[in-house]
Motif scaffolding. Sequence first.
Motif, mmCIF file in Angstrom:
data_model
loop_
_atom_site.group_PDB
_atom_site.id
_atom_site.type_symbol
_atom_site.label_atom_id
_atom_site.label_comp_id
_atom_site.label_asym_id
_atom_site.label_seq_id
_atom_site.Cartn_x
_atom_site.Cartn_y
_atom_site.Cartn_z
ATOM 1 N N GLY A 1 0.911 -1.023 0.442
ATOM 2 C CA GLY A 1 0.310 -0.141 0.127
ATOM 3 C C GLY A 1 0.913 0.968 0.596
ATOM 4 N N VAL A 2 0.863 2.164 -0.242
ATOM 5 C CA VAL A 2 1.129 3.676 0.074
ATOM 6 C C VAL A 2 1.841 3.140 -1.457
ATOM 7 C CG1 VAL A 2 1.745 5.943 0.970
ATOM 8 C CG2 VAL A 2 -0.313 4.463 1.451
ATOM 9 N N GLU A 3 3.405 3.380 -0.673
ATOM 10 C CA GLU A 3 4.848 3.431 -1.267
ATOM 11 C C GLU A 3 4.956 2.120 -2.488
ATOM 12 O OE1 GLU A 3 7.701 3.103 1.669
ATOM 13 O OE2 GLU A 3 7.402 4.814 2.866
ATOM 14 N N GLY A 4 4.392 1.137 -1.679
ATOM 15 C CA GLY A 4 3.756 -0.030 -3.015
ATOM 16 C C GLY A 4 3.619 0.400 -4.311
ATOM 17 N N GLY A 5 2.432 1.600 -4.357
ATOM 18 C CA GLY A 5 1.317 1.465 -4.985
ATOM 19 C C GLY A 5 0.110 1.712 -5.312
ATOM 20 N N PHE A 6 -0.369 0.689 -3.867
ATOM 21 C CA PHE A 6 -1.549 0.459 -3.895
ATOM 22 C C PHE A 6 -2.778 1.454 -3.916
ATOM 23 C CE2 PHE A 6 -0.488 -3.333 -5.819
ATOM 24 C CZ PHE A 6 -0.824 -3.728 -7.002
ATOM 25 N N THR A 7 -3.905 1.825 -3.159
ATOM 26 C CA THR A 7 -4.367 2.450 -2.802
ATOM 27 C C THR A 7 -5.546 1.786 -2.106
ATOM 28 O OG1 THR A 7 -5.597 4.174 -4.057
ATOM 29 C CG2 THR A 7 -2.973 5.063 -2.623
ATOM 30 N N SER A 8 -6.531 2.157 -1.252
ATOM 31 C CA SER A 8 -8.116 1.616 -0.808
ATOM 32 C C SER A 8 -8.993 3.035 -0.146
ATOM 33 C CB SER A 8 -7.833 0.678 0.418
ATOM 34 O OG SER A 8 -7.387 -0.954 -0.125
ATOM 35 N N PRO A 9 -10.146 2.989 -0.172
ATOM 36 C CA PRO A 9 -10.363 2.014 -1.208
ATOM 37 C C PRO A 9 -11.173 1.259 -2.752
ATOM 38 C CG PRO A 9 -12.329 3.648 -0.032
ATOM 39 C CD PRO A 9 -10.557 4.028 0.464
ATOM 40 N N ASP B 1 -12.315 -0.306 -7.284
ATOM 41 C CA ASP B 1 -12.529 -0.834 -5.847
ATOM 42 C C ASP B 1 -11.012 -2.133 -5.751
ATOM 43 O OD1 ASP B 1 -14.861 0.545 -6.304
ATOM 44 O OD2 ASP B 1 -15.991 -1.831 -6.139
ATOM 45 N N SER B 2 -11.111 -1.341 -4.394
ATOM 46 C CA SER B 2 -9.652 -2.443 -3.939
ATOM 47 C C SER B 2 -10.092 -2.769 -2.730
ATOM 48 C CB SER B 2 -8.283 -1.630 -4.206
ATOM 49 O OG SER B 2 -8.216 -0.093 -3.711
ATOM 50 N N VAL B 3 -9.383 -3.471 -1.798
ATOM 51 C CA VAL B 3 -8.935 -4.173 -0.495
ATOM 52 C C VAL B 3 -7.273 -4.869 -0.249
ATOM 53 C CG1 VAL B 3 -11.959 -4.885 -0.055
ATOM 54 C CG2 VAL B 3 -9.857 -6.471 -0.935
ATOM 55 N N ILE B 4 -7.889 -5.021 0.694
ATOM 56 C CA ILE B 4 -6.428 -5.423 1.483
ATOM 57 C C ILE B 4 -6.344 -7.305 2.295
ATOM 58 C CG2 ILE B 4 -4.387 -5.046 3.099
ATOM 59 C CD1 ILE B 4 -4.849 -2.175 3.081
ATOM 60 N N ASP B 5 -5.595 -7.899 1.452
ATOM 61 C CA ASP B 5 -5.609 -9.013 1.784
ATOM 62 C C ASP B 5 -4.679 -9.342 3.028
ATOM 63 O OD1 ASP B 5 -8.021 -9.912 -0.314
ATOM 64 O OD2 ASP B 5 -6.238 -10.860 -1.352
ATOM 65 N N PRO B 6 -5.345 -10.270 4.339
ATOM 66 C CA PRO B 6 -4.742 -10.244 5.173
ATOM 67 C C PRO B 6 -3.551 -11.128 4.711
ATOM 68 C CG PRO B 6 -6.757 -10.499 5.831
ATOM 69 C CD PRO B 6 -6.893 -9.700 4.582
ATOM 70 N N ILE B 7 -2.552 -11.451 5.984
ATOM 71 C CA ILE B 7 -1.643 -12.289 5.835
ATOM 72 C C ILE B 7 -1.216 -12.753 7.321
ATOM 73 C CG2 ILE B 7 0.780 -13.278 5.774
ATOM 74 C CD1 ILE B 7 -0.681 -12.918 2.976
ATOM 75 N N VAL B 8 -1.715 -14.520 7.488
ATOM 76 C CA VAL B 8 -1.914 -15.223 8.924
ATOM 77 C C VAL B 8 -0.796 -15.635 8.893
ATOM 78 C CG1 VAL B 8 -2.684 -16.893 10.308
ATOM 79 C CG2 VAL B 8 -4.873 -15.243 9.468
ATOM 80 N N SER B 9 0.503 -15.389 9.554
ATOM 81 C CA SER B 9 1.987 -15.765 9.302
ATOM 82 C C SER B 9 2.037 -16.634 10.825
ATOM 83 C CB SER B 9 3.070 -14.632 10.031
ATOM 84 O OG SER B 9 3.005 -14.333 9.014
#
Length: 332
Positions: free
Chosen positions: A241-249, A255-263
């Motif tokens: 996001g932001v520095e990587g070029g993507f924005t939300s919503p 339309d865009s969403v952030i997919d969460p990561i479970v580590s």
Amino acid sequence: MSTACSSPPEIPSGVTAASFVGLPVTSHGAPTAGAFFTAHNGITYAYGTEDGTVTAVGYNGPSTVVVPETVSNGVDEYLVTAVADEFFSSIVLDSVSIGENVTSIGSWCFVNDNLTTIVFANTLTNIGQGAFAGNALTTVDIPESVTTVNDGAFASNPLTSVKLREGLTEIGAYAFEQTELTSISIPASMTTIGRGAFSGAPLTSATFAGAAPSIHRSLTSDTPTFDAECGLVVHYLSQFGVEGGFTSPTWLGYDSVIDPIVSFELNGHGTTGEQRLVAGNSPGQPVDPEAANVVFCGWYRDAALTVPFDFTATVTDDVTVFAKWAANPVAT
């Protein structure tokens, strides 16, 4: 097939001849006398600019064809390293297999055939303009060796599944136009996706593994990379996001969403892969890990192992879960 939202690239008028390695060829791809030979399977080859290599330039055979790894002219063995422009463009084919050693498939090579199956070589790096346009392909698996899919390469196929692998950096204009794709995953290596690349496809999701590539914006281009009216949702990771070029919503009008990561932190008992979730979904219970001389006692939300993690709950942010272990009383 879905309704086109913009016009696909047209086959250039008068495309009946090409030249290869400085050798003129006729409308059937046959080189001048003394510069070629025809193998027993009906494929004609021109000698390459590099010693020990040949290019497939013509064909007269059945509807199922294998471009081999090597071929003999009756005296010497040669590596088959390329397939010429328009090689099969006037032949109706059902199935093609491209042998290892082939690095390039020419422009308009298999256009308007009847192909339902294509198997690529793992040495392939370039797929030419319009190479497979107008066929009957429903699935395509592009090997990780491919760096470029050129303009219109797979346009006007009833594709429902396309596998793009890490290593691919560029998708040309209209490359997958007028397909039946409803979702696409874009590898982290991608830097550029051309004008109208997925136009006319009913995409509802585009999932990006890395930073935002350059695309044609839906609000500023009459032939955007993705159709704006198909209900597309762009999925990306928070780290881009932001520095990587993507924005939300929204991102560039989509339309865009952030997919969460479970580590997963195994606390000294090995490692395990992370899990990417579709935004708004719960992760689901993973398989319990195993380790020598200890017993797995569950996953926890905190490093102090005091709050159990609920795998049925919706995850909205990146999260790390921690494994709890106890000594195995029967271990020897």
